[in-house]
Scaffold this motif. Structure first.
Motif: not given
Length: 228
Positions: A88-94, A118-127, A27-33, A66-71
């Motif tokens: 975000a997903s790896p492709r969106k992040l880069y 990342a095991p879980e998201r810290s943010f579900k929004h962007f600001g 399912g969702e894959t999240v990369t954190r930078v 990507s199922s990781s729809s949130i940046t």
């Protein structure tokens, strides 16, 4: 050429990471930078905010499947310092970081921390937020330890309950948490050569992988030396 070399030829590290996650079908894959930088020449908070929103839109278009729809994540603007925490997903992040890299509005950006899967998201929004946390004087990241500072910046940003962002800048004012990294610490990170630059990071993950297997370097044997 070995089987390993053939399997990776022409692929980037980003391609390999995505293929690995697809194979696991989790399912969702999240990369954190987490990164630190400063305003470029002629830049200001409004221009950086507009850039961030445009970069986020570009990122969403880069990986519509990507199922990781949130940046998610944030930018904190403090004087001329910029601290970023992006998930975000790896492709969106880069794609998003690529937009930052190609813009003169940001300068001396370095990647302070990177977490794949990342095991879980810290943010579900962007600001984008503006804050001026107390603190003065330069920060010597090399003396404090790059790994120690990276951990401090990660934990401080991850633990802060930021209000949901909007299309503009959210001024935190007196409500700004005291744990926000100071401008001096962010600028210290952007000057620390122990952290890769944004361009080096993108090159590492987006450039084709070059694999040289040790056995290929010594075989076939060199022809015998002819002594005359």
């Amino acid at each position: 050429m070995s089987v390993l070399s053939e399997s990776l030829t022409g692929k980037s590290l980003l391609d390999v990471i995505e293929a690995r996650f697809q194979d696991t079908n989790r399912g969702e894959t999240v990369t954190r930078v987490i990164f630190g930088g400063s305003f470029g020449e002629g830049s200001n908070a409004e221009k950086v905010t507009a850039l961030a929103q445009e970069a986020k839109a570009t990122a969403e278009e880069a990986d519509v499947s990507s199922s990781s729809s949130i940046t998610g994540g944030l930018l904190i603007l403090s004087n001329t310092a910029i601290a970023g925490f992006i998930e975000a997903s790896p492709r969106k992040l880069y794609a998003l970081l690529g937009s930052f890299s190609s813009s003169p509005l940001l300068s001396s950006v370095r990647i302070v921390a990177n977490i794949e899967d990342a095991p879980e998201r810290s943010f579900k929004h962007f600001g984008v937020y503006s804050a001026n946390p107390p603190g003065s004087g330069d920060v010597d990241v090399d003396a404090e330890g790059p790994a120690v500072v990276a951990g401090e910046v990660l934990k401080s940003l991850q633990a802060v309950p930021f209000p949901e962002g909007s299309e503009g800048i959210v001024g935190l004012g007196k409500s700004a948490p005291s744990d926000i990294p100071t401008a001096a610490k962010v600028l210290g990170c952007s000057d620390c050569q122990a952290y890769p630059t944004l361009e080096e990071y993108l090159e590492l993950f987006a450039s084709p992988v070059s694999v040289e297997v040790e056995s290929e370097m010594v075989w076939p044997l060199q022809s015998a030396v002819s002594w005359t």
